[in-house]
Design an enzyme around this catalytic site. Sequence first.
Site, PDB file in Angstrom:
ATOM      1  N   LYS A 131       0.683  -1.264  -0.351  1.00  9.88           N
ATOM      2  CA  LYS A 131      -0.371   0.354  -0.104  1.00  9.88           C
ATOM      3  C   LYS A 131       0.976   1.479  -0.037  1.00  9.88           C
ATOM      4  O   LYS A 131       0.734   2.149  -0.804  1.00  9.88           O
ATOM      5  CB  LYS A 131      -0.810  -0.267   0.948  1.00  9.88           C
ATOM      6  CG  LYS A 131      -1.443  -1.289   1.484  1.00  9.88           C
ATOM      7  CD  LYS A 131      -2.870  -1.028   2.353  1.00  9.88           C
ATOM      8  CE  LYS A 131      -2.896  -1.319   3.907  1.00  9.88           C
ATOM      9  NZ  LYS A 131      -1.410  -2.275   3.732  1.00  9.88           N
ATOM     10  N   ARG A 171      -9.164   0.416   8.703  1.00  9.16           N
ATOM     11  CA  ARG A 171      -8.632  -1.146   8.984  1.00  9.16           C
ATOM     12  C   ARG A 171     -10.285  -1.627   9.982  1.00  9.16           C
ATOM     13  O   ARG A 171      -9.398  -2.408  10.372  1.00  9.16           O
ATOM     14  CB  ARG A 171      -7.601  -0.500  10.227  1.00  9.16           C
ATOM     15  CG  ARG A 171      -6.933  -0.665   8.790  1.00  9.16           C
ATOM     16  CD  ARG A 171      -5.250  -1.055  10.218  1.00  9.16           C
ATOM     17  NE  ARG A 171      -3.683  -1.500   9.299  1.00  9.16           N
ATOM     18  CZ  ARG A 171      -2.834  -0.854   9.142  1.00  9.16           C
ATOM     19  NH1 ARG A 171      -3.081   0.725   9.001  1.00  9.16           N
ATOM     20  NH2 ARG A 171      -1.797  -1.540   8.737  1.00  9.16           N
ATOM     21  N   ARG A 226      11.577  -6.198   5.047  1.00  4.86           N
ATOM     22  CA  ARG A 226      10.951  -5.188   4.547  1.00  4.86           C
ATOM     23  C   ARG A 226      12.289  -4.277   5.634  1.00  4.86           C
ATOM     24  O   ARG A 226      12.423  -4.663   6.890  1.00  4.86           O
ATOM     25  CB  ARG A 226      10.105  -4.646   5.572  1.00  4.86           C
ATOM     26  CG  ARG A 226       9.782  -3.132   4.826  1.00  4.86           C
ATOM     27  CD  ARG A 226       8.114  -3.018   4.985  1.00  4.86           C
ATOM     28  NE  ARG A 226       7.277  -2.934   5.906  1.00  4.86           N
ATOM     29  CZ  ARG A 226       6.135  -2.592   5.816  1.00  4.86           C
ATOM     30  NH1 ARG A 226       5.073  -2.508   5.032  1.00  4.86           N
ATOM     31  NH2 ARG A 226       5.247  -3.378   7.203  1.00  4.86           N
ATOM     32  N   ARG A 248      11.359  -2.089  11.729  1.00  2.13           N
ATOM     33  CA  ARG A 248      10.355  -2.021  12.344  1.00  2.13           C
ATOM     34  C   ARG A 248      10.499  -3.322  13.373  1.00  2.13           C
ATOM     35  O   ARG A 248      10.406  -4.048  13.240  1.00  2.13           O
ATOM     36  CB  ARG A 248       9.391  -2.253  11.377  1.00  2.13           C
ATOM     37  CG  ARG A 248       8.858  -0.083  11.491  1.00  2.13           C
ATOM     38  CD  ARG A 248       7.959  -0.227   9.837  1.00  2.13           C
ATOM     39  NE  ARG A 248       6.675  -1.123  10.170  1.00  2.13           N
ATOM     40  CZ  ARG A 248       5.292  -0.509   9.565  1.00  2.13           C
ATOM     41  NH1 ARG A 248       5.586   0.088   8.174  1.00  2.13           N
ATOM     42  NH2 ARG A 248       4.438  -1.020   9.905  1.00  2.13           N
ATOM     43  N   ARG A 300      -0.384  -9.486  13.065  1.00  2.66           N
ATOM     44  CA  ARG A 300      -0.930  -7.849  12.178  1.00  2.66           C
ATOM     45  C   ARG A 300      -1.940  -9.002  11.025  1.00  2.66           C
ATOM     46  O   ARG A 300      -2.602  -8.255  11.091  1.00  2.66           O
ATOM     47  CB  ARG A 300       0.196  -7.161  11.574  1.00  2.66           C
ATOM     48  CG  ARG A 300       0.873  -6.607  12.688  1.00  2.66           C
ATOM     49  CD  ARG A 300       1.935  -5.798  12.278  1.00  2.66           C
ATOM     50  NE  ARG A 300       2.090  -4.685  11.407  1.00  2.66           N
ATOM     51  CZ  ARG A 300       2.680  -4.846  10.121  1.00  2.66           C
ATOM     52  NH1 ARG A 300       3.849  -4.953  10.067  1.00  2.66           N
ATOM     53  NH2 ARG A 300       2.950  -3.768   9.137  1.00  2.66           N
TER      54      ARG A 300
HETATM   55  P1  AMP Z   1       0.870   0.480   9.024  1.00  2.00           P
HETATM   56  O1  AMP Z   1       2.184   1.134   8.203  1.00  2.00           O
HETATM   57  O2  AMP Z   1      -0.221   1.212   7.954  1.00  2.00           O
HETATM   58  O3  AMP Z   1       0.994  -0.973   8.757  1.00  2.00           O
HETATM   59  O4  AMP Z   1       0.544   0.852  10.575  1.00  2.00           O
HETATM   60  C1  AMP Z   1       1.021   0.659  11.793  1.00  2.00           C
HETATM   61  C2  AMP Z   1       0.674   0.380  12.722  1.00  2.00           C
HETATM   62  O5  AMP Z   1      -0.369   1.328  12.944  1.00  2.00           O
HETATM   63  C3  AMP Z   1      -0.866  -0.338  12.755  1.00  2.00           C
HETATM   64  O6  AMP Z   1       0.036  -2.073  12.786  1.00  2.00           O
HETATM   65  C4  AMP Z   1      -1.232  -0.307  13.752  1.00  2.00           C
HETATM   66  O7  AMP Z   1      -0.792  -0.372  14.786  1.00  2.00           O
HETATM   67  C5  AMP Z   1      -1.226   1.267  13.839  1.00  2.00           C
HETATM   68  N1  AMP Z   1      -2.437   1.898  12.684  1.00  2.00           N
HETATM   69  C6  AMP Z   1      -1.683   2.074  11.135  1.00  2.00           C
HETATM   70  N2  AMP Z   1      -3.473   2.218  10.702  1.00  2.00           N
HETATM   71  C7  AMP Z   1      -4.395   1.882  12.103  1.00  2.00           C
HETATM   72  C8  AMP Z   1      -5.691   1.871  11.244  1.00  2.00           C
HETATM   73  N3  AMP Z   1      -6.303   2.963  10.261  1.00  2.00           N
HETATM   74  N4  AMP Z   1      -6.128   1.428  12.584  1.00  2.00           N
HETATM   75  C9  AMP Z   1      -5.576   1.093  13.929  1.00  2.00           C
HETATM   76  N5  AMP Z   1      -4.177   1.468  14.274  1.00  2.00           N
HETATM   77  C10 AMP Z   1      -3.565   1.592  12.506  1.00  2.00           C
END
Ligand code: AMP
Length: 213
Positions: free
Chosen positions: A13, A87, A126, A159, A170
């Site tokens: 994404k 999400r 990653r 990360r 996740r």
């Molecule tokens: P990402 O970089 O989009 O994978 O987001 C990293 C982490 O941020 C996720 O594993 C969640 O802990 C948190 N996070 C990001 N976006 C959301 C969302 N829309 N709702 C809830 N948690 C989020």
Amino acid sequence: MRIVLFGPPGSGKGTQAGILKQKTGAAHISTGDALREAVANKTKVGLEAKSFMDRGELVPDSVVIAIAEQKLRSTGDNGFILDGFPRTVAQAEALDVALRGLNKPLEHVVNLKVDDEELISRLSGRRVCSSCGEPYHVHTKAPARENVCDKCGAALVHRDDDKPDAIRNRLQVYKTQTEPVLGYYEAQGLLRNVEAVGGIEDIANRILEAVAK
Ligand code: AMP
């Protein structure tokens, strides 16, 4: 363009949002990036979010909805690419309300499809730049100098939520809490499925084709 880029963690994404932003001038809105910035700056939101993120769990809806609303209010006329939001179904409903208020309804929800085995390989390899956020992969997109960002020269990081236990969590969280959002958008006729395996530019072209229909 006003779209949601949807898909499991590791489906690309962030990478695709970056390409689409360049091609269309739309704003890239990533709740994950906004949360990581809040964590780095040790803000109140960051301190609240950190433990959820490290475990690979979702940050509470109220926190991420407030972030997304604030970012959406400041987007210009070229639209937006939402990456990693919504999400949960509650987030999708809140997004509808916010966009109605702004008179900027969603045009498409692009679902990036990748199987689990490929996702695990992508996530565990990653690395991301600690400064500009540019994504890398130890095998498929290694930087010219080990652990140094090609774009800005800052150090790359692995990360915490890209480590094995958090990755498993996740993917599980995605299946139970996030995948149901697909049904919500299918019912609205907004869902476009795109196979997200292969060359990065090929996938970007598939997305552009899917949203041109
Ligand atoms: P990402 O970089 O989009 O994978 O987001 C990293 C982490 O941020 C996720 O594993 C969640 O802990 C948190 N996070 C990001 N976006 C959301 C969302 N829309 N709702 C809830 N948690 C989020």
